[in-house]
Structures are given as structure tokens and as C-alpha cells.
Write a protein that holds these residues in place. Structure first.
Motif, short mmCIF file in Angstrom:
data_model
loop_
_atom_site.label_atom_id
_atom_site.label_comp_id
_atom_site.label_asym_id
_atom_site.label_seq_id
_atom_site.Cartn_x
_atom_site.Cartn_y
_atom_site.Cartn_z
N CYS A 160 51.07 0.48 -115.76
CA CYS A 160 51.86 1.44 -115.55
C CYS A 160 51.92 2.40 -116.39
O CYS A 160 52.10 2.92 -116.76
N ARG A 161 50.86 1.94 -117.63
CA ARG A 161 50.74 2.47 -119.28
C ARG A 161 52.24 2.64 -119.51
O ARG A 161 52.10 2.98 -120.24
N GLN A 162 53.34 1.59 -119.44
CA GLN A 162 54.65 1.44 -119.77
C GLN A 162 54.67 0.40 -120.68
O GLN A 162 55.78 0.23 -121.25
N CYS A 163 54.50 -0.82 -119.71
CA CYS A 163 54.96 -1.70 -120.06
C CYS A 163 54.33 -2.03 -121.71
O CYS A 163 53.38 -1.41 -122.22
N GLY A 176 46.85 -8.61 -127.84
CA GLY A 176 47.11 -9.73 -128.48
C GLY A 176 45.89 -11.05 -127.63
O GLY A 176 45.18 -11.79 -127.71
N ASP A 177 45.79 -10.01 -125.99
CA ASP A 177 44.77 -11.54 -125.78
C ASP A 177 43.54 -10.60 -124.56
O ASP A 177 42.74 -10.76 -124.24
N LEU A 178 43.75 -9.66 -126.27
CA LEU A 178 41.85 -8.89 -125.43
C LEU A 178 41.73 -8.52 -127.13
O LEU A 178 41.92 -8.58 -127.62
N LEU A 179 39.55 -8.90 -126.39
CA LEU A 179 39.03 -9.25 -127.39
C LEU A 179 37.76 -8.32 -127.58
O LEU A 179 37.30 -8.12 -126.14
N LEU A 180 38.27 -6.90 -127.89
CA LEU A 180 36.26 -6.12 -127.71
C LEU A 180 35.49 -6.90 -129.05
O LEU A 180 35.64 -6.49 -130.04
N LEU A 181 33.91 -6.98 -128.09
CA LEU A 181 33.17 -6.76 -128.59
C LEU A 181 32.30 -5.93 -128.49
O LEU A 181 31.40 -5.45 -127.49
N ALA A 215 50.51 -2.07 -125.90
CA ALA A 215 49.78 -2.79 -126.98
C ALA A 215 48.28 -2.83 -126.70
O ALA A 215 47.64 -2.44 -127.47
N PHE A 216 47.83 -2.53 -125.15
CA PHE A 216 46.59 -2.20 -125.15
C PHE A 216 45.97 -0.75 -125.21
O PHE A 216 45.00 -0.42 -125.70
N LEU A 217 46.91 0.38 -125.22
CA LEU A 217 46.32 1.28 -125.56
C LEU A 217 46.80 1.74 -126.99
O LEU A 217 46.19 2.62 -127.71
N GLN A 218 47.71 1.33 -127.53
CA GLN A 218 47.59 1.03 -129.35
C GLN A 218 46.46 0.33 -130.09
O GLN A 218 46.39 0.68 -130.96
N GLY A 219 45.84 -0.98 -129.12
CA GLY A 219 44.06 -1.45 -129.14
C GLY A 219 45.28 -2.89 -130.17
O GLY A 219 44.40 -3.32 -130.97
N LEU A 270 45.86 -6.72 -117.41
CA LEU A 270 46.93 -6.86 -118.36
C LEU A 270 47.95 -6.41 -117.98
O LEU A 270 49.16 -7.48 -118.85
N CYS A 271 48.31 -5.96 -117.41
CA CYS A 271 49.64 -4.88 -117.28
C CYS A 271 50.35 -5.97 -116.51
O CYS A 271 50.23 -6.77 -115.61
N HIS A 272 51.43 -5.78 -116.81
CA HIS A 272 52.77 -6.54 -116.10
C HIS A 272 53.44 -6.28 -115.46
O HIS A 272 54.61 -6.69 -114.81
N ASP A 273 53.35 -4.96 -115.05
CA ASP A 273 54.34 -3.54 -114.28
C ASP A 273 53.53 -3.34 -113.63
O ASP A 273 53.56 -1.27 -113.73
#
Length: 197
Positions: free
Chosen positions: A52-55, A67-72, A60-64, A42-45
Motif C-alpha cells: 500500500c506504501r501508506q501503512c 526493524g524486520d528487514l536486513l539488507l545485506l 518504515a520500509f521506504l525510509q530504510g 512486509l505490508c500490513h494493508d
């Protein structure tokens, strides 16, 4: 050690598939690896082909809140992933991506799906939406129906060397080598499970 395996997988994988089954003896390790792979996808950079953990997407991923990720996963107080969750996941994957890339479904503890949930997800694995990626993680992949396993590319994680596991535990928890070894023994050699203890 997981990042080493992730780099190896990224470098040798040519044509990316739409579904992967990450298997490890440690369910938590399989889940953690799948999450790292999801963030990378999902990273853009990408930096050296890693997240990159910065984009905006990584943050958004690290904060949970991506919007494009669903955890089941198995809901609190339940014993299994049910069919309603699988149907919600299928609906999620059919929607347009918010960040402009792929929609990603991460199924943690995939072996905990009921047969009905697995069969519901099977339809998505057979005919995935064009921009969908499904990552399943499991310590007991044999519990999944053969039809689900056969639709996924297998990523089997090798067992971590004891020295590497001890060094990682000591660095993550800031404990002595003796304490790290004690935790690793209690977790039967499963480093990520030891960390979560």
C-alpha cells in the motif's frame, strides 16, 4: 514493467517458499525487484495484493528503517559480502519480528558473497526460522555455490522490451525520448542501470 512481473508472480505463486533467488541480466533490476517483493511481503494493508506504501510497515520500509528487514550488500570500500555479515544476518533472522509478521533478509548482489559467507548463509537456507524469508538478487547467479542455488526458488526476470524501458526512463527522469534512448544505449539496454547513471 517490474510491477507487472511482480503481480504475475504473486498471482501464480501458491505455497510461498522461504528463499528466492531473483535473477536478471541487470543486477540493479534484480535488486529493485527483490526490494519491491520485500515491501509487498512486509505490508500490513495490501491493496489489490500489492504494497500500500501508506501503512506503518511500508513507511518504515521506504525510509530504510524497517526493524524486520536486513539488507545485506557489499560494504563501501570492500569487494565482497563477508562471513561476519552472513553471521549477523543469521542472528537477525532468529530474532522475533518487531512488526508481528516475518523477518526478511534481502541479499543484494548475492553473487558477491565470499564462499565462507555463502556457506554460512546455507545453514539458514536449509533450516530457516519459521517466520523468515530470504531474498537473494543477482545478475550472475552462476557464481553462487550450487548448494545455495538449489535451496532457493528461482525468479528469472525477462528482459524488458526497449519501448517499455524508454517510456519508463523518460517518465522517471523527465528527459526527452532521444536522451532516454542514449542513456539506455550507454547502459547496454539495462533500464534500471541507466536510471542510476
Amino acid at each position: 514493467w517490474l510491477l507487472i512481473h511482480l503481480r504475475e508472480w504473486i498471482s501464480i505463486t501458491g505455497d510461498k517458499g522461504h528463499a528466492y533467488l531473483v535473477v536478471s541480466e541487470d543486477a540493479e533490476e534484480a535488486s529493485l525487484f527483490a526490494k519491491q517483493l520485500a515491501m509487498q511481503q512486509l505490508c500490513h494493508d495490501l491493496q489489490d495484493r500489492m504494497a500500500c506504501r501508506q501503512c506503518r510497515s511500508c513507511k518504515a520500509f521506504l525510509q530504510g528503517t524497517h526493524g524486520d528487514l536486513l539488507l545485506l550488500q557489499v560494504p563501501a570500500g570492500k569487494a565482497a559480502i563477508g562471513i561476519d555479515q552472513a553471521r549477523e544476518a543469521t542472528h537477525f533472522l532468529q530474532q522475533s519480528a518487531l512488526y508481528g509478521a516475518a523477518k526478511l533478509l534481502l541479499v543484494s548482489g548475492a553473487d558477491k558473497m565470499t564462499l565462507a559467507a555463502a556457506n554460512s548463509l546455507l545453514k539458514t537456507l536449509e533450516e530457516p526460522p519459521g517466520n523468515a524469508l530470504v531474498l537473494l538478487s543477482s545478475a550472475e547467479a552462476w557464481r553462487l555455490p550450487p548448494t545455495v542455488r538449489s535451496r532457493c526458488q528461482l525468479l528469472r526476470l525477462p528482459n524488458v522490451q526497449k519501448g517499455a524501458a524508454l517510456a519508463w526512463l523518460a517518465s522517471q527522469m523527465q528527459v526527452t525520448a532521444t536522451d532516454a534512448e542514449h542513456l539506455l544505449d550507454m547502459a547496454q539496454g539495462r533500464a534500471v542501470a541507466a536510471l542510476l547513471m
